[in-house]
Design a protein around this motif. Structure first.
Motif, PDB file in Angstrom:
ATOM      1  N   LYS A 102       0.843  -1.284   0.097  1.00  0.00           N
ATOM      2  CA  LYS A 102      -0.003   0.188   0.064  1.00  0.00           C
ATOM      3  C   LYS A 102       1.057   1.136  -0.098  1.00  0.00           C
ATOM      4  O   LYS A 102       0.796   2.287  -0.748  1.00  0.00           O
ATOM      5  CB  LYS A 102      -1.035  -0.118   0.997  1.00  0.00           C
ATOM      6  N   ARG A 111       3.921   1.541  -1.135  1.00  0.00           N
ATOM      7  CA  ARG A 111       4.449   1.733  -2.639  1.00  0.00           C
ATOM      8  C   ARG A 111       3.385   2.347  -3.475  1.00  0.00           C
ATOM      9  O   ARG A 111       4.091   2.895  -4.181  1.00  0.00           O
ATOM     10  CB  ARG A 111       5.102   0.238  -2.865  1.00  0.00           C
ATOM     11  N   ASN A 112       2.246   1.961  -3.119  1.00  0.00           N
ATOM     12  CA  ASN A 112       1.353   2.495  -4.356  1.00  0.00           C
ATOM     13  C   ASN A 112       1.037   3.864  -3.927  1.00  0.00           C
ATOM     14  O   ASN A 112       0.513   4.692  -4.936  1.00  0.00           O
ATOM     15  CB  ASN A 112       0.040   1.563  -4.107  1.00  0.00           C
TER      16      ASN A 112
END
Length: 154
Positions: free
Chosen positions: A149, A151-152
């Motif tokens: 999450k 990284r997104n």
């Protein structure tokens, strides 16, 4: 970002998740009893300290990781915390609250109660540690989901 792992007492499952997240425990593989028992804050936070976030470390992305015990009024305290932060213009979108409770077993609860509430550490801590070792893959997966999450978001 600030990641806050929370559980009932802030001393077992949230500490385990925070330790995985900050790299203090290895991902993929089960740590020894000693490795778990030697974690900072593990089985050490008192009932009087419920609701107080404790800094645990930073992850490889520079995110700050905390542990928090919310007691039996988790949802109420969570809402209060987020409203309180908004009151002081602190951006709540920079905070990720992660429940470290979904994998807690009855034995984990019994061990935690014996250790933290009744002060029977020599009886309760081994029970909690054993159950957390058995549940370690689930906590490792939880942390992996949080990191994905993050990284997104970036």
């Amino acid at each position: 970002m600030k990641i806050i792992y929370y559980c009932y007492g802030g001393t077992h499952s949230s500490v385990l998740a925070a330790a995985i997240h900050t790299g203090q425990l290895v991902s993929k593989g089960v740590p020894s009893k000693k490795q778990i028992n030697d974690l900072a804050l593990y089985d050490k936070i008192s009932k009087k300290e419920l609701g107080r976030p404790f800094f645990y470390g930073a992850d490889e992305f520079g995110n700050l990781v905390y542990v928090l015990g919310l007691g039996s009024k988790r949802e109420l305290i969570k809402e209060f915390l987020l409203d309180y932060l908004k009151l002081f213009n602190i951006k709540t979108e920079e905070i990720i609250l992660v429940a470290a409770l979904p994998y807690v077993s009855s034995f984990t609860k019994i061990g935690g109660f014996l250790s933290r509430r009744l002060g029977l550490v020599s009886l309760g801590r081994p029970i909690v540690t054993y159950t957390l070792q058995k549940l370690y893959p689930e906590y490792d997966n939880l942390v992996s989901q949080v990191k994905a999450k993050l990284r997104n978001i970036d």
